[in-house]
Design a protein around this motif. Structure first.
Motif, PDB file in Angstrom:
ATOM      1  N   UNK A 152      39.139  33.109  42.129  1.00 36.82           N
ATOM      2  CA  UNK A 152      40.092  33.909  42.381  1.00 36.82           C
ATOM      3  C   UNK A 152      39.978  34.997  41.089  1.00 36.82           C
ATOM      4  N   UNK A 153      40.342  36.358  41.563  1.00 33.33           N
ATOM      5  CA  UNK A 153      40.580  37.619  40.914  1.00 33.33           C
ATOM      6  C   UNK A 153      42.157  37.517  40.668  1.00 33.33           C
ATOM      7  N   UNK A 154      42.370  37.698  39.096  1.00 32.11           N
ATOM      8  CA  UNK A 154      43.780  37.492  38.729  1.00 32.11           C
ATOM      9  C   UNK A 154      44.276  38.582  37.944  1.00 32.11           C
ATOM     10  N   UNK A 155      45.533  38.933  37.920  1.00 31.45           N
ATOM     11  CA  UNK A 155      46.313  39.552  37.138  1.00 31.45           C
ATOM     12  C   UNK A 155      47.231  38.922  36.168  1.00 31.45           C
ATOM     13  N   UNK A 156      47.358  39.043  34.920  1.00 30.32           N
ATOM     14  CA  UNK A 156      48.224  38.428  33.942  1.00 30.32           C
ATOM     15  C   UNK A 156      49.386  39.332  33.936  1.00 30.32           C
TER      16      UNK A 156
END
Length: 251
Positions: A226-230
């Motif tokens: 997954x490509x994620x944003x925190x």
């Protein structure tokens, strides 16, 4: 609302950037799943922030859990945790490991039949191991051996390791122990060697991607990328309170 066996790691980065949509990326933290985690990112990538978010969410999911924090460099961001009874810094970090390792063996032997969640968070694990190797190779080797055992045997005993570091090196992960992390997160602009070390089978999928602070890639159970944003926590003081409670709760 997250369940006791599910934790929202972050949000789908492409949906966030393209449509402003918050599509959660979740991690299974049940005892039946490998929830050992390694967080990797250079200074400024948002790794320290994610650690605090992760601890707070684990504390919410497992209010009766037992947490230990090994803070090798005494990071300023964790200053509010320094008075907690289960906070260990600098030379004391191996004490935290010894406690958790002892609990693992007590459960394996049947001496301890409890199965509440036990989590060891180890900040700057790589730097800590390298320092130990420079001081006493026997102690460093014994430390890495205990870490390997916790990674290999901890899951069935509901014992979890969360290792945070800037750049991984095979020397700190003997006999392929890095492969025993079910949750791998790499934040920010990472060099190719980091991907080669932690997610070698997925380099082509990451190739050409650019990540800013709090953005990156997560590999779950070795296959689920997954490509994620925190996102920024809306109540940072609440997050800190949860971390404090987790490391101070009497057992």
């Amino acid at each position: 609302m997250q369940s006791c066996n599910s934790l929202v790691l972050g949000y789908n980065l492409d949906m966030w950037k393209g449509y402003g949509a918050k599509i959660p990326v979740t991690v299974d933290i049940s005892p039946s799943t490998n929830s050992h985690a390694v967080l990797c990112g250079m200074s400024g990538a948002g790794k320290t922030y994610l650690e605090q978010v992760y601890i707070a969410k684990l504390a919410q999911a497992h209010p009766n859990g037992e947490f230990y924090f090994a803070d090798y460099k005494g990071e300023d961001a964790f200053h509010y945790l320094r008075q907690c009874p289960r906070y260990y810094s600098f030379k004391q970090t191996v004490n935290a490991l010894d406690i958790v390792y002892g609990k693992l063996n007590a459960r394996l032997s049947g001496e301890d039949e409890t199965r509440h969640s036990i989590t060891l968070i180890w900040d700057e694990y790589m730097a800590n191991i390298l320092a130990l190797m420079g001081e006493d190779k026997k102690i460093a080797t014994a430390t890495m051996s205990k870490v390997s055992e916790c990674l290999l045997l901890g899951r069935s005993m509901n014992i979890r390791l969360l290792s945070s570091l800037q750049r991984p090196d095979a020397i700190a992960f003997p006999v392929g122990s890095r492969l025993n992390y079910g949750v791998v997160v790499i934040l920010g602009a990472a060099v190719r060697s980091i991907y080669e070390m932690l997610m070698p089978d997925h380099i082509e999928q990451v190739k050409g991607r650019q990540f800013g602070r709090g953005e990156g890639v997560a590999l779950l159970q070795g296959t689920d990328l997954h490509f994620i944003k925190i996102p920024t926590v809306r109540e940072p003081e609440r997050m800190k309170t949860l971390c404090l409670q987790a490391l101070s709760q009497s057992m």
